[in-house]
Enzyme design. Structure first.
Site, mmCIF file in Angstrom:
data_model
loop_
_atom_site.group_PDB
_atom_site.id
_atom_site.type_symbol
_atom_site.label_atom_id
_atom_site.label_comp_id
_atom_site.label_asym_id
_atom_site.label_seq_id
_atom_site.Cartn_x
_atom_site.Cartn_y
_atom_site.Cartn_z
ATOM 1 N N PRO A 9 0.793 -1.225 0.000
ATOM 2 C CA PRO A 9 0.000 0.000 0.000
ATOM 3 C C PRO A 9 0.833 1.287 0.000
ATOM 4 O O PRO A 9 1.871 1.359 0.651
ATOM 5 C CB PRO A 9 -0.819 -0.098 1.301
ATOM 6 N N TYR A 22 11.242 8.981 1.182
ATOM 7 C CA TYR A 22 11.246 7.992 0.088
ATOM 8 C C TYR A 22 11.890 8.501 -1.209
ATOM 9 O O TYR A 22 12.082 7.711 -2.133
ATOM 10 C CB TYR A 22 9.813 7.504 -0.176
ATOM 11 N N GLU A 97 12.447 -9.463 1.303
ATOM 12 C CA GLU A 97 11.683 -8.292 1.766
ATOM 13 C C GLU A 97 12.521 -7.030 1.529
ATOM 14 O O GLU A 97 13.705 -7.013 1.843
ATOM 15 C CB GLU A 97 11.393 -8.460 3.258
ATOM 16 N N HIS A 99 12.768 -2.655 1.779
ATOM 17 C CA HIS A 99 12.269 -1.348 2.230
ATOM 18 C C HIS A 99 13.156 -0.249 1.689
ATOM 19 O O HIS A 99 14.394 -0.398 1.668
ATOM 20 C CB HIS A 99 12.222 -1.266 3.759
ATOM 21 N N SER A 101 13.225 2.877 3.039
ATOM 22 C CA SER A 101 13.794 3.529 4.225
ATOM 23 C C SER A 101 14.384 2.468 5.153
ATOM 24 O O SER A 101 14.085 1.272 5.018
ATOM 25 C CB SER A 101 12.702 4.313 4.955
HETATM 26 C C1 DQA Z 1 8.346 1.087 3.726
HETATM 27 C C2 DQA Z 1 8.447 1.266 5.243
HETATM 28 C C3 DQA Z 1 7.092 1.053 5.892
HETATM 29 O O1 DQA Z 1 7.186 1.245 7.308
HETATM 30 C C4 DQA Z 1 6.077 2.044 5.352
HETATM 31 O O2 DQA Z 1 4.803 1.796 5.893
HETATM 32 C C5 DQA Z 1 6.044 2.071 3.861
HETATM 33 C C6 DQA Z 1 7.290 1.978 3.114
HETATM 34 C C7 DQA Z 1 9.681 1.377 3.008
HETATM 35 O O3 DQA Z 1 9.825 0.958 1.863
HETATM 36 O O4 DQA Z 1 10.557 2.043 3.557
HETATM 37 O O5 DQA Z 1 4.986 2.274 3.261
HETATM 38 O O6 DQA Z 1 8.022 -0.273 3.456
#
Ligand code: DQA
Length: 159
Positions: A9, A22, A97, A99, A101
Site C-alpha cells: 500500500p 522515500y 523483503e 524497504h 527507508s
Molecule cells: C516502507 C516502510 C514502511 O514502514 C512504510 O509503511 C512504507 C514503506 C519502506 O519501503 O521504507 O509504506 O516499506
C-alpha cells in the site's frame, strides 16, 4: 525463470509521498531499472502493486508454479500482517523483503517486521537502490538453486 515483484500500500504514491523519506523516484522508474537488470540476467520479471492485503495474498498464492522468486515491499503491512507472512510461508518460494527507508531507524512501530522471519533476507534503507540490491540477490539465489538441482540430477542413477 520468473521473479514476481509485489508492492504494498501507498507505494503507487512514490515520487509524491513523503519525499524526504522515500525520495523523488516514481514506482514505474524503479520498475524500469529492475526490468533492465532482469533482461541482462535472462530472467522474466512481473510487477504488481496493491493497496489491499487480500489482493497481495492472492498474488503470492498465484506465484505457485508460476514464479521462482518473490521480491516484496509489504509497506505498512510489514508491521501488521500475519496473513501475508502465512502466505509466504505457504508457497515456499524464496522471498526477499525490501524497504526503501531504514525501518530500524524510524518510529518504534516500524522496527518490527512480521514478514522477515519467513524470507531469505531483508534489504532496508538504501532508498530505491534497495530494489536493485534485491534483484541482484534474487538472481544469485536462483542461480544457486539451479546449480544445486543440476548437481542432484547428475547424482541420480541412470536407468
Ligand atoms: C516502507 C516502510 C514502511 O514502514 C512504510 O509503511 C512504507 C514503506 C519502506 O519501503 O521504507 O509504506 O516499506
Amino acid at each position: 525463470m520468473k521473479i514476481t515483484v509485489i508492492q504494498g500500500p501507498n507505494l503507487n504514491m512514490l515520487g509524491l509521498r513523503e519525499q524526504n523519506i522515500y525520495g523523488p523516484m516514481k514506482l514505474e522508474d524503479i520498475h524500469t531499472q529492475m526490468e533492465n537488470y532482469a533482461k541482462q540476467s535472462n530472467v522474466e520479471v512481473e510487477f504488481f502493486q496493491s493497496n489491499l492485503e487480500g489482493e497481495i495474498i492472492d498474488k503470492i498464492q498465484e506465484c505457485l508454479g508460476e514464479s521462482q522468486g518473490i521480491i516484496i515491499n509489504p509497506a505498512a503491512y510489514t508491521h501488521t500482517s500475519i496473513a501475508i507472512r502465512d502466505a509466504i510461508k505457504a508457497v515456499q518460494i524464496p522471498t526477499i523483503e525490501v524497504h526503501i527507508s531504514n525501518i530500524y531507524a524510524r518510529e518504534e512501530f516500524r522496527q518490527k517486521s512480521l514478514i522477515a522471519p519467513v524470507c531469505a533476507g531483508q534489504i532496508s534503507g538504501f532508498g530505491p537502490f534497495s530494489y536493485h540490491l534485491a534483484m541482484v540477490s534474487m538472481v544469485q539465489i536462483l542461480s544457486e538453486i539451479k546449480a544445486m538441482q543440476e548437481a542432484q540430477k547428475q547424482q541420480e542413477p541412470k536407468q
